[in-house]
Design a protein around this motif. Structure first.
Motif, PDB file in Angstrom:
ATOM      1  N   GLY A  72     -16.411  45.680  18.089  1.00  0.00           N
ATOM      2  CA  GLY A  72     -16.984  46.040  16.796  1.00  0.00           C
ATOM      3  C   GLY A  72     -17.704  44.886  16.112  1.00  0.00           C
ATOM      4  N   SER A  73     -17.176  43.685  16.246  1.00  0.00           N
ATOM      5  CA  SER A  73     -17.826  42.532  15.617  1.00  0.00           C
ATOM      6  C   SER A  73     -19.197  42.267  16.228  1.00  0.00           C
ATOM      7  N   ALA A  74     -19.347  42.571  17.505  1.00  0.00           N
ATOM      8  CA  ALA A  74     -20.664  42.445  18.137  1.00  0.00           C
ATOM      9  C   ALA A  74     -21.599  43.499  17.554  1.00  0.00           C
ATOM     10  N   GLY A  75     -21.041  44.665  17.221  1.00  0.00           N
ATOM     11  CA  GLY A  75     -21.836  45.700  16.565  1.00  0.00           C
ATOM     12  C   GLY A  75     -22.342  45.229  15.215  1.00  0.00           C
ATOM     13  N   MET A  76     -21.445  44.578  14.459  1.00  0.00           N
ATOM     14  CA  MET A  76     -21.852  44.038  13.158  1.00  0.00           C
ATOM     15  C   MET A  76     -22.982  43.025  13.342  1.00  0.00           C
ATOM     16  N   GLU A  77     -22.799  42.130  14.299  1.00  0.00           N
ATOM     17  CA  GLU A  77     -23.817  41.106  14.518  1.00  0.00           C
ATOM     18  C   GLU A  77     -25.129  41.736  14.988  1.00  0.00           C
ATOM     19  N   ALA A  78     -25.039  42.744  15.864  1.00  0.00           N
ATOM     20  CA  ALA A  78     -26.257  43.415  16.341  1.00  0.00           C
ATOM     21  C   ALA A  78     -26.993  44.058  15.168  1.00  0.00           C
ATOM     22  N   ALA A  79     -26.234  44.663  14.254  1.00  0.00           N
ATOM     23  CA  ALA A  79     -26.863  45.293  13.093  1.00  0.00           C
ATOM     24  C   ALA A  79     -27.670  44.263  12.313  1.00  0.00           C
ATOM     25  N   LEU A  80     -27.060  43.127  12.041  1.00  0.00           N
ATOM     26  CA  LEU A  80     -27.696  42.168  11.131  1.00  0.00           C
ATOM     27  C   LEU A  80     -28.772  41.316  11.793  1.00  0.00           C
ATOM     28  N   VAL A  81     -28.525  40.840  13.012  1.00  0.00           N
ATOM     29  CA  VAL A  81     -29.529  39.931  13.602  1.00  0.00           C
ATOM     30  C   VAL A  81     -30.849  40.642  13.835  1.00  0.00           C
ATOM     31  N   ASN A  82     -30.805  41.947  14.023  1.00  0.00           N
ATOM     32  CA  ASN A  82     -32.047  42.683  14.244  1.00  0.00           C
ATOM     33  C   ASN A  82     -32.793  42.972  12.952  1.00  0.00           C
ATOM     34  N   VAL A  83     -32.035  43.207  11.899  1.00  0.00           N
ATOM     35  CA  VAL A  83     -32.625  43.624  10.627  1.00  0.00           C
ATOM     36  C   VAL A  83     -33.100  42.432   9.797  1.00  0.00           C
ATOM     37  N   ALA A  95     -15.739  43.332  -0.522  1.00  0.00           N
ATOM     38  CA  ALA A  95     -14.468  43.743  -1.135  1.00  0.00           C
ATOM     39  C   ALA A  95     -13.333  43.582  -0.144  1.00  0.00           C
ATOM     40  N   GLY A  96     -13.505  42.629   0.777  1.00  0.00           N
ATOM     41  CA  GLY A  96     -12.472  42.408   1.785  1.00  0.00           C
ATOM     42  C   GLY A  96     -13.012  41.531   2.903  1.00  0.00           C
ATOM     43  N   VAL A  97     -12.201  41.366   3.943  1.00  0.00           N
ATOM     44  CA  VAL A  97     -12.534  40.465   5.052  1.00  0.00           C
ATOM     45  C   VAL A  97     -13.850  40.849   5.718  1.00  0.00           C
ATOM     46  N   PHE A  98     -14.071  42.165   5.888  1.00  0.00           N
ATOM     47  CA  PHE A  98     -15.215  42.552   6.699  1.00  0.00           C
ATOM     48  C   PHE A  98     -16.523  42.507   5.913  1.00  0.00           C
ATOM     49  N   GLY A  99     -16.438  42.718   4.618  1.00  0.00           N
ATOM     50  CA  GLY A  99     -17.591  42.443   3.769  1.00  0.00           C
ATOM     51  C   GLY A  99     -17.929  40.958   3.800  1.00  0.00           C
ATOM     52  N   ALA A 100     -16.897  40.127   3.744  1.00  0.00           N
ATOM     53  CA  ALA A 100     -17.127  38.678   3.791  1.00  0.00           C
ATOM     54  C   ALA A 100     -17.753  38.267   5.123  1.00  0.00           C
ATOM     55  N   ARG A 101     -17.360  38.954   6.182  1.00  0.00           N
ATOM     56  CA  ARG A 101     -17.928  38.636   7.493  1.00  0.00           C
ATOM     57  C   ARG A 101     -19.409  39.011   7.540  1.00  0.00           C
ATOM     58  N   LEU A 102     -19.748  40.145   6.939  1.00  0.00           N
ATOM     59  CA  LEU A 102     -21.162  40.526   6.835  1.00  0.00           C
ATOM     60  C   LEU A 102     -21.955  39.416   6.133  1.00  0.00           C
ATOM     61  N   ALA A 103     -21.398  38.932   5.040  1.00  0.00           N
ATOM     62  CA  ALA A 103     -22.081  37.878   4.281  1.00  0.00           C
ATOM     63  C   ALA A 103     -22.261  36.626   5.132  1.00  0.00           C
ATOM     64  N   GLU A 104     -21.219  36.276   5.858  1.00  0.00           N
ATOM     65  CA  GLU A 104     -21.265  35.097   6.723  1.00  0.00           C
ATOM     66  C   GLU A 104     -22.376  35.232   7.768  1.00  0.00           C
ATOM     67  N   ILE A 105     -22.485  36.409   8.353  1.00  0.00           N
ATOM     68  CA  ILE A 105     -23.486  36.598   9.413  1.00  0.00           C
ATOM     69  C   ILE A 105     -24.898  36.609   8.832  1.00  0.00           C
ATOM     70  N   VAL A 106     -25.064  37.186   7.642  1.00  0.00           N
ATOM     71  CA  VAL A 106     -26.387  37.142   6.997  1.00  0.00           C
ATOM     72  C   VAL A 106     -26.834  35.680   6.854  1.00  0.00           C
ATOM     73  N   GLY A 107     -25.912  34.829   6.462  1.00  0.00           N
ATOM     74  CA  GLY A 107     -26.234  33.405   6.350  1.00  0.00           C
ATOM     75  C   GLY A 107     -26.655  32.813   7.685  1.00  0.00           C
ATOM     76  N   ARG A 108     -25.939  33.176   8.733  1.00  0.00           N
ATOM     77  CA  ARG A 108     -26.276  32.636  10.059  1.00  0.00           C
ATOM     78  C   ARG A 108     -27.610  33.174  10.579  1.00  0.00           C
ATOM     79  N   CYS A 109     -28.080  34.286  10.020  1.00  0.00           N
ATOM     80  CA  CYS A 109     -29.397  34.812  10.390  1.00  0.00           C
ATOM     81  C   CYS A 109     -30.500  34.144   9.576  1.00  0.00           C
ATOM     82  N   GLY A 110     -30.146  33.256   8.680  1.00  0.00           N
ATOM     83  CA  GLY A 110     -31.158  32.643   7.823  1.00  0.00           C
ATOM     84  C   GLY A 110     -31.562  33.543   6.673  1.00  0.00           C
ATOM     85  N   GLY A 111     -30.795  34.578   6.424  1.00  0.00           N
ATOM     86  CA  GLY A 111     -31.087  35.474   5.306  1.00  0.00           C
ATOM     87  C   GLY A 111     -30.722  34.834   3.978  1.00  0.00           C
ATOM     88  N   GLN A 112     -31.363  35.366   2.911  1.00  0.00           N
ATOM     89  CA  GLN A 112     -31.046  34.892   1.566  1.00  0.00           C
ATOM     90  C   GLN A 112     -29.992  35.851   1.032  1.00  0.00           C
TER      91      GLN A 112
END
Lengths: 395, 395
Positions: A72-83, A95-112
């Protein structure tokens, strides 16, 4: 050392934690099927079948509906790195760990990153997100967790798709702990990108991440200025690999896992989505009634509790909950989850997902918890929790 | 549509392509074992056992020796995204599809690519790489494919580790089609980062990527200036997940696949590495002798032919080889591989990897090829290919 590794003899477990959930014997058997090659014409048919069933479960017509070769975490990363392209503004609801993980990955994609937060266990209102969209101007995507596995809260999605579309933003939804147990309704909700994991309400072992992209989202990926930073998760190449009649070699699909997912999706569709959702609600109501008798209170906000993952505050006076979980595992072979992050030691997470969502499992976990709590010296009325659950079933 | 997906009934296949290879019944059975939770104390023991056996197979003492939750390509990406920071100069040796993929991923990591090339099927000399290292100055890593799956060439690794170390560069080696069939000798060869796939010489289904990092490489990852662009493949977090006594939750390991890998590694170690390598050489010699009788010539340079993946030019006069491969599949259930990229239509890739590397399979594929070629009207002496193979065995 190595040559002395013994025969595989794991203990029998009743999996009632945040995942993996119990796996149906038909799925286990499917995994033991000898392999086809991943480019075998027969395997290509199987890929098509899996795509078709995933569309039904996601409740979408999206042609790009596949299973990522990762968890599932690869799914999250696939969602964000493409978009997300470098510099893109992305609103992430945390509002929890998995929202925080989304935020973390957005940062790693160079997103604002524009981070919206509510206390863990709460959900976001449409107004709050609309306000952010108005304020931020051009936003590439809004990312939100439908079923927050760390808190047990279910985020309403009504109107969110339209709101995002009106502001020119894509809607990215994490449905890891909801798909197959709670309606996700990708098309009706206007979700552009949605991913899940196999080991939750689909009751398949972990290892694949169902993923769907709307045509609009896929178009944006194909029009990117920069290459997707991940080659492995580049959706435009993966689309060519899964596209019927194309099958451009990308990587080797995890064949046995695809067999397993196929069988678990067949089971989901044999049951039917609506009866399955109703079953999840029924057993959730029963277990929550029983847990209340044990002094547990719901962790997530009223009206926003996930039926697939029942999160409760541990009873007052239980200052160390870990020994209780350990007793469940040692004495009954039952796994339940504890809290993550700020909720460590404060909550229990009882997953009734897919095959785990059954009356006998509800009774088993309530009885085991009652006994374990009694053993710590608490005054617990024998049978009260199980009775409360049975009363719920009788309604 | 979805509800009409029938029972899973794949045809029986003899998998002699570039992967997946045949899977031992014990491995299939292991996959059908009911699941433990991924944080269950018993599963943590299993993770340790897998790590220990992987170290033996990689021939390394590296503490960080794990299985990435993805296929071999995810292993490649994990190797590079951790090692390469934006602007880092990386020398990539390209002699086929998988070298080209390394180069592509270096670009996606923001690395400064220095591409060395030799014709497909050839290998690199130490001098060539040394010259590049001298010329380029500060180089972060040299990446090279040990077993080029697209050509059947085996790259010698002797002296390469020391050379890289002398120039302050890490050595990254792709061992996808060699690990478990050909000596990789991570420590003796001074390899810093090495990855593989499970579906080749380890004879486990695809879905995991064995990966090892030297302490020196791991230190460099931990000292990075920028975060690793992939959250899913960030080795410093994965190290904490696999570290005994730590097990910091990162993602949910694909439990059934870990069961499968554990069993396939037990089989590898029961046989012993040296006897296994000798078995791969023996059956490779036999199949190549038979293929020569059919008019096939080796694709890879003399002295650098992979015993695990036997790549040959199709016989002169065979202008369209695809119908022959189709006949093998339809008439005999035998899968072999065709060429990739510039080698499409020009070569066959016959994998004798792990469980696929057996005398009966060599005879079966030679007989089937002989018959399929005869049916195209070629003059083929009946039994000549099989006889040539048997003569090789008799030596």
């Amino acid at each position: 050392m190595a040559s002395t590794v013994p025969e595989l003899k794991p203990s029998s477990r009743l999996l009632l934690g945040p995942g993996p959930s119990m796996v149906h014997p038909r799925v286990l058997r499917a995994m033991s099927t000898p392999l086809l090659g991943h480019l075998d014409p027969e395997f290509l048919v199987i890929m098509n079948e899996v795509q078709g069933m995933l569309r039904t479960v996601f409740q979408t017509e999206n042609p790009f509906t596949i299973a990522i070769s990762g968890t599932g975490s690869a799914g999250m990363e696939a969602a964000l790195v493409n978009v997300v392209e470098p510099g893109d503004k992305v609103i992430v609801c945390v509002a929890g760990v998995f929202g925080a993980r989304l935020a973390e990955i957005v940062g790693r994609c160079g997103g604002q990153l524009v981070k919206l937060e509510v206390p863990w266990g709460q959900v976001f209102t449409l107004d709050r997100i609309e306000e952010a969209l108005r304020k931020e101007g051009r936003v590439r995507a809004v990312a939100i967790v439908h079923a927050e596995t760390s808190t047990g809260a279910q985020q309403p999605l009504d109107g969110l798709g339209k709101l995002c579309r009106d502001h020119g933003a894509l809607l990215v939804v994490d449905a890891v702990t909801s798909l197959g147990g709670v309606p996700v309704e990708v098309d009706r909700n206007g979700i552009d990108v949605c991913y899940s994991g196999t080991q939750k309400c689909l009751s398949c072992p972990p290892g694949l991440a169902p993923l769907t992209f709307s045509p609009r989202a896929l178009e944006l990926v194909r029009a990117r200025k920069h290459k997707v930073q991940s080659w492995y998760l580049d959706v435009s190449m993966i689309a060519d690999y899964w596209a019927d009649g194309k099958r451009a070699y990308h990587h080797t699909a995890p064949i046995s896992m695809v067999y397993a997912l196929r069988e678990s999706l067949r089971l989901v569709l044999e049951e039917g989505l609506e009866p399955r959702f109703a079953r999840h609600r029924r057993h959730s109501a029963a277990v929550m009634a029983g847990l209340a008798e044990l002094g547990c209170t719901p962790n997530a906000a009223e009206g926003h509790r996930l039926p697939s993952l029942n999160c409760v505050r541990t009873p007052e006076g239980v200052n160390d909950e870990a020994p209780i979980r350990k007793a469940l595992l040692a004495d009954h072979g039952i796994e339940i989850g504890g809290g993550l992050g700020p909720l460590v030691g404060k909550i229990w997470r009882i997953g009734l997902m897919g095959e785990s969502s059954r009356q006998e499992h509800v009774l088993a976990v309530l009885a085991a918890l009652e006994q374990a709590l009694a053993r710590t010296g608490r005054a617990v009325a024998p049978g009260a929790a199980v009775s409360a659950a049975l009363k719920t079933y009788a309604r």
